[in-house]
Design an enzyme around this catalytic site. Structure first.
Site, PDB file in Angstrom:
ATOM      1  N   SER A 153      -9.930  31.301 -29.231  1.00  0.00           N
ATOM      2  CA  SER A 153      -9.558  30.086 -29.941  1.00  0.00           C
ATOM      3  C   SER A 153     -10.477  29.886 -31.155  1.00  0.00           C
ATOM      4  O   SER A 153     -10.596  30.790 -31.978  1.00  0.00           O
ATOM      5  CB  SER A 153      -9.614  28.905 -28.969  1.00  0.00           C
ATOM      6  OG  SER A 153      -8.901  27.816 -29.468  1.00  0.00           O
ATOM      7  N   ARG A 223      -8.559  13.964 -26.520  1.00  0.00           N
ATOM      8  CA  ARG A 223      -8.658  15.069 -25.568  1.00  0.00           C
ATOM      9  C   ARG A 223      -7.336  15.288 -24.837  1.00  0.00           C
ATOM     10  O   ARG A 223      -6.923  16.421 -24.603  1.00  0.00           O
ATOM     11  CB  ARG A 223      -9.783  14.772 -24.565  1.00  0.00           C
ATOM     12  CG  ARG A 223      -9.938  15.798 -23.474  1.00  0.00           C
ATOM     13  CD  ARG A 223     -10.297  17.153 -24.052  1.00  0.00           C
ATOM     14  NE  ARG A 223     -10.726  18.082 -23.017  1.00  0.00           N
ATOM     15  CZ  ARG A 223     -11.038  19.347 -23.244  1.00  0.00           C
ATOM     16  NH1 ARG A 223     -10.977  19.821 -24.478  1.00  0.00           N
ATOM     17  NH2 ARG A 223     -11.424  20.118 -22.278  1.00  0.00           N
ATOM     18  N   ASP A 320       1.252  31.185 -25.175  1.00  0.00           N
ATOM     19  CA  ASP A 320       0.356  30.380 -26.025  1.00  0.00           C
ATOM     20  C   ASP A 320       1.115  29.947 -27.270  1.00  0.00           C
ATOM     21  O   ASP A 320       1.448  30.767 -28.117  1.00  0.00           O
ATOM     22  CB  ASP A 320      -0.860  31.241 -26.398  1.00  0.00           C
ATOM     23  CG  ASP A 320      -1.901  30.491 -27.227  1.00  0.00           C
ATOM     24  OD1 ASP A 320      -1.620  29.351 -27.674  1.00  0.00           O
ATOM     25  OD2 ASP A 320      -2.999  31.038 -27.421  1.00  0.00           O
ATOM     26  N   HIS A 353      -2.234  28.493 -23.890  1.00  0.00           N
ATOM     27  CA  HIS A 353      -3.460  28.831 -24.608  1.00  0.00           C
ATOM     28  C   HIS A 353      -4.654  28.935 -23.656  1.00  0.00           C
ATOM     29  O   HIS A 353      -5.533  29.769 -23.825  1.00  0.00           O
ATOM     30  CB  HIS A 353      -3.711  27.754 -25.669  1.00  0.00           C
ATOM     31  CG  HIS A 353      -4.910  28.003 -26.527  1.00  0.00           C
ATOM     32  ND1 HIS A 353      -5.034  29.128 -27.308  1.00  0.00           N
ATOM     33  CD2 HIS A 353      -6.038  27.280 -26.728  1.00  0.00           C
ATOM     34  CE1 HIS A 353      -6.195  29.081 -27.956  1.00  0.00           C
ATOM     35  NE2 HIS A 353      -6.821  27.975 -27.614  1.00  0.00           N
ATOM     36  N   ASP A 354      -4.668  28.077 -22.650  1.00  0.00           N
ATOM     37  CA  ASP A 354      -5.751  28.057 -21.663  1.00  0.00           C
ATOM     38  C   ASP A 354      -5.940  29.394 -20.950  1.00  0.00           C
ATOM     39  O   ASP A 354      -6.993  29.625 -20.350  1.00  0.00           O
ATOM     40  CB  ASP A 354      -5.453  26.985 -20.608  1.00  0.00           C
ATOM     41  CG  ASP A 354      -6.491  25.883 -20.605  1.00  0.00           C
ATOM     42  OD1 ASP A 354      -7.360  25.894 -21.502  1.00  0.00           O
ATOM     43  OD2 ASP A 354      -6.440  25.021 -19.706  1.00  0.00           O
TER      44      ASP A 354
END
Lengths: 381, 227
Positions: A153, A223, A320, A353-354
């Site tokens: 990232s 967040r 992602d 993405h995680d």
């Protein structure tokens, strides 16, 4: 849930009295870079691996976090016997410039020994500034060439910046789930988060510290928004679906009965504000938004890597959508154009993405094999 | 010396002519292997000939396997990804048993000889007598070890014969520096000087090509793919 910030604790760091000249023209001095190391530097000082952390990560890459007590954030990848093997490599991970875990950032004092912190007036920084700060740290450890620079990232953006700015200091580069620029969609999501912070009455135009408060609600919403972008729809459906928290009432009230996904996000937001500074968040998201490697090289990404001897491994994840495979593929093509040595793999995963932080055996096998091959080429026994 | 792998895609069964191809490559060269599978040729060239060998493979599972073995391989498509390489980036560009499976074989060959000084191409020979005989005697599409998939699902959409390939090289101005016919197990077949016999008895053809007069002025422009 308790949203009291954790008390500030001392972090191992290196201080540079001469400071750092930033891209914006301001010299920030002194400069402190907080970092952790794992494993042993060999006598020739050739086995160092720099791990670059993402937006809200920090230097505690391979050990439990000293504030939250949570497990190492990249313990699946970095550690003894892991793909980035600390029995073999000397791993360095530093808190980015602008961060809030011991490196110079908005929480730092403007002048040494003063009581006045930068806060919202911290100068605008770039990913390249972060990398220059890391270079100072690496130089101070008397390492002239890093065996590898690895990051996902925003960490991957730093890897790309490293490879383009200091090609001779990077033998192998592993940018994961990243892109050579922040897309309009990514900037848009960041902006929603920033606006949430700005809208919090406790923000006080960024001078919340002098009021003895933090913009907890705004930062938590930022967040929560960001967290949605880190997951895929499939992952959200698998984890939560349409499940309701606390029973299956047939006639849910408007805001009483909560979906499981809502309380999950609420929890993510609340725990985040305890460990992260809002001004740091603003500062670092801005640095990501500004990142555009091709624009810095006359619009050509290939130019950024022209003549590079660095061996690249690009990794993307199929689900992602924040840093989609297409962007890694474009990077691979640009590296081909520069005749660089590039491996490129898309890992099939539904975790979004995680995925780069999670247990993905194919990803780990790929990184391990790539580093082993590179170590052989580098003559590391 | 090496057991032929089970044929999944014809294009992937490259172990058999590995030795023959490696024998055409000078030590220390820069090599691009298109359709490299799990990277066995790259590994071989790196270890025995100290080549800077890299690969492109379309099947992601194979790419992952190759990279996990420490080999520089990227996922990509011969039909679309060669145009991103600069001119003369390699000494040899290898296309082993893949030509018949690409969308535009002629364009792929052009790209190969643009990005590389030499091209090494191998393909299963559709002119082999057993294929001819099957078509003649049964009137249906031939099925052999190399051509093992039904016509409606075969990846091999552009079959050709050794004679056809000679003809294409002639039209395109490629000099055949070396060629040979081989059987399925990669053993050299003894028809070096007789293309007609090779076309009848060779199960695969293997060619080393070079541009006759490289028209440097007419090179296709590469564009920045990044933006």
């Amino acid at each position: 849930m308790d949203q009291t910030p954790f008390p500030e604790i001392p972090h191992r760091h290196e201080a540079f009295a001469d400071g750092l000249l930033l891209d914006c023209g301001i010299r920030i001095a002194p400069l402190a870079i907080a970092y952790r190391t794992y494993g042993t530097l060999n006598a020739a000082r050739t086995n160092a691996v720099l791990v670059c952390h993402a937006l809200t990560g920090d230097q505690y890459v391979a050990e439990p976090h000293p504030l939250t007590g949570k497990p190492a954030w990249w313990g699946t990848l970095v550690g003894p016997g892991k793909p980035v093997d600390t029995d073999r490599y000397f791993v360095i991970c530093s808190n980015v410039l602008g961060g809030c875990m011991g490196s110079t950032g908005p929480r730092s004092e403007r002048t040494p020994g003063g009581s006045d912190a930068w806060g919202i007036e911290f100068p605008p920084i770039t990913v390249q500034d972060m990398v220059r700060a890391q270079k100072k740290l690496v130089d101070s450890l008397q390492i002239t060439r890093l065996f590898a620079v690895v990051g996902g990232s925003m960490g991957g953006m730093q890897v790309l910046a490293w490879a383009s700015m200091f090609p001779d200091a990077v033998f192998a580069a592993v940018p994961v789930a990243t892109a050579p620029y922040h897309s309009a969609q990514n900037i848009a999501f960041h902006e929603v988060g920033r606006q949430a912070i700005f809208a919090d009455p406790d923000f006080h135009d960024g001078f919340y510290a002098s009021h003895g408060v933090i913009p907890a609600r705004g930062l938590a919403v930022a967040r929560m928004t960001a967290h949605i972008t880190y997951l895929s729809e499939a992952a959200l459906t698998r984890k939560f679906g349409r499940r309701l928290q606390g029973g299956n009432a047939k006639t849910p009230v408007l805001f009483g009965e909560r979906f499981a996904v809502e309380s999950y996000l609420e929890h993510q937001g609340s725990s985040f504000v305890r460990r992260f500074d809002a001004n740091s968040y603003l500062c670092i998201t801005r640095a990501m938004d500004f990142f555009d490697l091709a624009a810095d090289h006359g619009g050509s990404l290939a130019t950024a890597f022209r003549g590079s001897k660095t061996r690249f491994l690009l990794v993307s994840f199929s689900s992602d959508w924040l840093f989609p495979t297409a962007e890694s593929r474009a990077m691979a093509r640009a590296l081909n154009q520069a005749a660089a040595n590039v491996s490129f793999v898309e890992i099939v995963s539904d975790k979004g993405h995680d995925a780069f932080l999670l247990d993905e055996p194919d990803f780990h096998r790929t990184v391990a094999g790539f580093l082993t091959g590179a170590a052989e080429a580098a003559g590391l026994s | 010396m090496i057991e032929p792998a089970p044929v999944r895609f014809v294009a992937k069964n490259m172990r058999v002519d590995l030795e023959l191809i490696a024998g055409m490559i000078s030590p220390g060269s820069r090599v691009l292997d298109i359709g490299c599978g799990d990277g066995i040729l790259i590994d071989h060239l790196f270890r025995t000939r100290h080549c800077d060998a890299r690969g492109i493979e379309i099947d992601m599972a194979e790419v992952t396997r190759a990279v996990a073995h420490g080999l520089p391989v990227m996922q990509g498509d011969a039909d679309t990804d060669l145009s991103h390489y600069p001119d003369d980036a390699f000494d040899y560009v290898v296309l082993s048993r893949t030509l018949q499976a690409v969308e535009r074989p002629r364009e792929v060959l052009r790209q190969m000889l643009r990005i590389g000084t030499r091209a090494i191409v191998s393909f299963p020979n559709f002119g082999h007598w057993s294929l001819r005989w099957q078509l003649l005697s049964t009137g249906r599409m031939p099925m052999t070890k190399a051509w093992s998939r039904m016509w409606y699902e075969t990846p091999n959409i552009h079959p050709c014969t050794i004679r056809d390939f000679f003809d294409l090289c002639d039209r395109e101005g490629y000099r055949v520096e070396h060629w040979l016919a081989a059987d399925e197990a990669g053993r050299r077949a003894p028809w070096r000087r007789a293309p007609l016999l090779a076309n009848l008895f060779g199960e695969q053809g293997l060619f080393l090509l070079r541009h006759d007069q490289r028209a440097h002025a007419n090179r296709s422009e590469t564009t920045d793919p990044a933006r």
